[in-house]
Motif scaffolding. Structure first.
Motif, PDB file in Angstrom:
ATOM      1  N   ASN A  28      23.871   2.384   3.542  1.00 16.97           N
ATOM      2  CA  ASN A  28      24.819   1.660   4.097  1.00 16.97           C
ATOM      3  C   ASN A  28      25.226   1.831   5.291  1.00 16.97           C
ATOM      4  N   PRO A  29      25.751   0.630   6.069  1.00 21.21           N
ATOM      5  CA  PRO A  29      26.161   1.069   7.524  1.00 21.21           C
ATOM      6  C   PRO A  29      27.222   2.138   7.383  1.00 21.21           C
ATOM      7  N   PHE A  30      27.488   2.799   8.635  1.00 22.82           N
ATOM      8  CA  PHE A  30      28.489   3.831   8.961  1.00 22.82           C
ATOM      9  C   PHE A  30      29.822   3.236   9.301  1.00 22.82           C
ATOM     10  N   VAL A  31      30.902   3.578   8.771  1.00 26.70           N
ATOM     11  CA  VAL A  31      32.020   2.979   9.054  1.00 26.70           C
ATOM     12  C   VAL A  31      32.906   3.760   9.953  1.00 26.70           C
ATOM     13  N   LEU A  32      33.246   3.221  10.992  1.00 30.58           N
ATOM     14  CA  LEU A  32      33.752   4.291  12.221  1.00 30.58           C
ATOM     15  C   LEU A  32      35.362   3.690  12.505  1.00 30.58           C
ATOM     16  N   PHE A  33      36.171   4.323  12.018  1.00 24.41           N
ATOM     17  CA  PHE A  33      37.753   3.964  12.564  1.00 24.41           C
ATOM     18  C   PHE A  33      38.325   4.463  13.758  1.00 24.41           C
ATOM     19  N   ILE A  34      38.940   3.435  14.342  1.00 30.23           N
ATOM     20  CA  ILE A  34      39.355   3.707  15.793  1.00 30.23           C
ATOM     21  C   ILE A  34      40.831   3.497  15.778  1.00 30.23           C
ATOM     22  N   HIS A  35      41.697   4.231  16.091  1.00 29.71           N
ATOM     23  CA  HIS A  35      43.263   4.275  16.127  1.00 29.71           C
ATOM     24  C   HIS A  35      43.645   3.488  17.366  1.00 29.71           C
ATOM     25  N   GLY A  36      44.846   3.116  17.194  1.00 23.60           N
ATOM     26  CA  GLY A  36      45.657   2.495  18.272  1.00 23.60           C
ATOM     27  C   GLY A  36      46.336   3.507  19.299  1.00 23.60           C
ATOM     28  N   MET A  37      47.178   2.907  20.289  1.00 32.40           N
ATOM     29  CA  MET A  37      47.676   4.072  21.269  1.00 32.40           C
ATOM     30  C   MET A  37      48.568   4.703  20.462  1.00 32.40           C
ATOM     31  N   TRP A  38      48.559   6.052  21.171  1.00 29.81           N
ATOM     32  CA  TRP A  38      49.267   7.314  20.427  1.00 29.81           C
ATOM     33  C   TRP A  38      49.114   7.259  18.979  1.00 29.81           C
ATOM     34  N   GLY A  39      48.060   6.897  18.500  1.00 28.05           N
ATOM     35  CA  GLY A  39      47.749   7.080  17.119  1.00 28.05           C
ATOM     36  C   GLY A  39      47.053   8.352  16.991  1.00 28.05           C
ATOM     37  N   SER A  40      46.237   8.262  15.681  1.00 24.66           N
ATOM     38  CA  SER A  40      45.309   9.661  15.535  1.00 24.66           C
ATOM     39  C   SER A  40      44.309   9.296  14.332  1.00 24.66           C
ATOM     40  N   GLY A  41      43.048   9.800  14.371  1.00 22.55           N
ATOM     41  CA  GLY A  41      42.303   9.326  13.322  1.00 22.55           C
ATOM     42  C   GLY A  41      42.654   9.695  11.866  1.00 22.55           C
ATOM     43  N   LYS A  42      43.861  10.652  11.717  1.00 22.40           N
ATOM     44  CA  LYS A  42      44.169  11.075  10.407  1.00 22.40           C
ATOM     45  C   LYS A  42      44.955   9.696   9.917  1.00 22.40           C
ATOM     46  N   ILE A  43      45.087   8.927  10.468  1.00 18.43           N
ATOM     47  CA  ILE A  43      45.951   7.627   9.646  1.00 18.43           C
ATOM     48  C   ILE A  43      44.978   6.941   8.770  1.00 18.43           C
ATOM     49  N   PHE A  44      43.725   7.129   9.030  1.00 15.52           N
ATOM     50  CA  PHE A  44      42.685   6.539   8.127  1.00 15.52           C
ATOM     51  C   PHE A  44      42.091   7.309   6.846  1.00 15.52           C
ATOM     52  N   SER A  45      42.589   8.371   6.616  1.00 16.33           N
ATOM     53  CA  SER A  45      42.180   9.562   5.686  1.00 16.33           C
ATOM     54  C   SER A  45      41.931   8.974   4.263  1.00 16.33           C
ATOM     55  N   HIS A  46      42.984   7.865   3.854  1.00 19.64           N
ATOM     56  CA  HIS A  46      42.711   7.229   2.882  1.00 19.64           C
ATOM     57  C   HIS A  46      41.590   6.322   2.552  1.00 19.64           C
ATOM     58  N   TRP A  47      41.280   5.677   3.682  1.00 18.74           N
ATOM     59  CA  TRP A  47      40.268   4.770   3.830  1.00 18.74           C
ATOM     60  C   TRP A  47      38.847   5.130   3.870  1.00 18.74           C
ATOM     61  N   ARG A  48      38.812   6.250   4.531  1.00 20.42           N
ATOM     62  CA  ARG A  48      37.719   7.225   4.621  1.00 20.42           C
ATOM     63  C   ARG A  48      37.199   7.687   3.205  1.00 20.42           C
ATOM     64  N   ASN A  49      38.358   7.990   2.672  1.00 19.35           N
ATOM     65  CA  ASN A  49      37.881   8.269   0.963  1.00 19.35           C
ATOM     66  C   ASN A  49      37.601   7.447   0.364  1.00 19.35           C
ATOM     67  N   GLU A  50      38.207   6.041   0.557  1.00 15.74           N
ATOM     68  CA  GLU A  50      37.898   4.798  -0.212  1.00 15.74           C
ATOM     69  C   GLU A  50      36.422   4.551   0.053  1.00 15.74           C
ATOM     70  N   CYS A  51      36.021   4.518   1.382  1.00 12.91           N
ATOM     71  CA  CYS A  51      34.653   4.015   1.596  1.00 12.91           C
ATOM     72  C   CYS A  51      33.606   5.034   1.180  1.00 12.91           C
ATOM     73  N   ALA A  52      33.881   6.515   1.291  1.00  9.17           N
ATOM     74  CA  ALA A  52      33.172   7.441   0.759  1.00  9.17           C
ATOM     75  C   ALA A  52      32.859   7.143  -0.930  1.00  9.17           C
ATOM     76  N   ASN A  53      33.841   6.909  -1.764  1.00  9.64           N
ATOM     77  CA  ASN A  53      33.790   6.591  -3.068  1.00  9.64           C
ATOM     78  C   ASN A  53      32.923   5.453  -3.482  1.00  9.64           C
ATOM     79  N   ALA A  54      32.999   4.393  -2.429  1.00  9.35           N
ATOM     80  CA  ALA A  54      32.133   3.337  -2.504  1.00  9.35           C
ATOM     81  C   ALA A  54      30.689   3.075  -1.971  1.00  9.35           C
ATOM     82  N   GLY A  55      30.361   4.675  -1.566  1.00 11.89           N
ATOM     83  CA  GLY A  55      29.135   4.750  -1.083  1.00 11.89           C
ATOM     84  C   GLY A  55      28.771   4.565   0.181  1.00 11.89           C
ATOM     85  N   PHE A  56      29.930   4.715   1.009  1.00 12.67           N
ATOM     86  CA  PHE A  56      29.716   4.358   2.846  1.00 12.67           C
ATOM     87  C   PHE A  56      30.174   5.596   3.289  1.00 12.67           C
ATOM     88  N   ALA A  57      29.395   6.214   4.308  1.00 17.20           N
ATOM     89  CA  ALA A  57      30.007   7.395   5.103  1.00 17.20           C
ATOM     90  C   ALA A  57      30.823   6.742   6.105  1.00 17.20           C
TER      91      ALA A  57
END
Length: 143
Positions: free
Chosen positions: A27-56
């Motif tokens: 599967n394609p690799f999913v790369l999350f990019i945060h907004g200004m003054w943000g952090s990649g940590k805001i996507f932790s739930h979505w990273r887990n959901e992607c991994a559970n669906a078979g996507f890195a």
């Protein structure tokens, strides 16, 4: 499906990665990019959901300093993609707010690597002023 979580740095950029427990990623690799003054940590739930669906999935935290400009952020994302390209055939970019603007520029510059682009609360590449002006023209001037 079980997944593993890895945290580290790629070329000085903080990276968090969740991926399914397997040897090869079809599967394609999913790369999350945060907004200004943000952090990649805001996507932790979505990273887990992607991994559970078979996507890195990976989220990055872009470095901030008084000398950082927009093109630096684009270069940071491209550096991460370059490191990931040996592990996957393609990338799906997910950009939130300013991360969406970054994702648009990265996708435009790397059309063979980026399979899809997901924009969340993002502005068009020409910026919000141009979009508002076009909306006004269409709405009121009918031109």
């Amino acid at each position: 499906m079980s997944s593993i979580h890895v945290q580290g740095h790629i070329d000085g950029i903080e990276v968090e990665l969740n991926h399914p427990w397997c040897d090869r990623y079809e599967n394609p690799f999913v790369l999350f990019i945060h907004g200004m003054w943000g952090s990649g940590k805001i996507f932790s739930h979505w990273r887990n959901e992607c991994a559970n669906a078979g996507f890195a999935a990976c989220s990055i935290t872009l470095p901030v300093s008084d000398k950082t400009c927009f093109d630096d952020y684009v270069a940071n994302v491209e550096a991460v993609i370059k490191r990931l390209e040996n592990r996957t055939k393609s990338i799906i970019l997910v950009g939130h707010s300013m991360g969406g603007l970054i994702a648009q520029k990265v996708a435009a510059r790397n059309p063979k690597k980026v399979k899809a682009l997901v924009l969340v609360a993002s502005a068009p590449p020409s910026g919000t002023f141009h979009a508002a002006r076009m909306w006004f023209r269409l709405r009121y001037l009918k031109a």
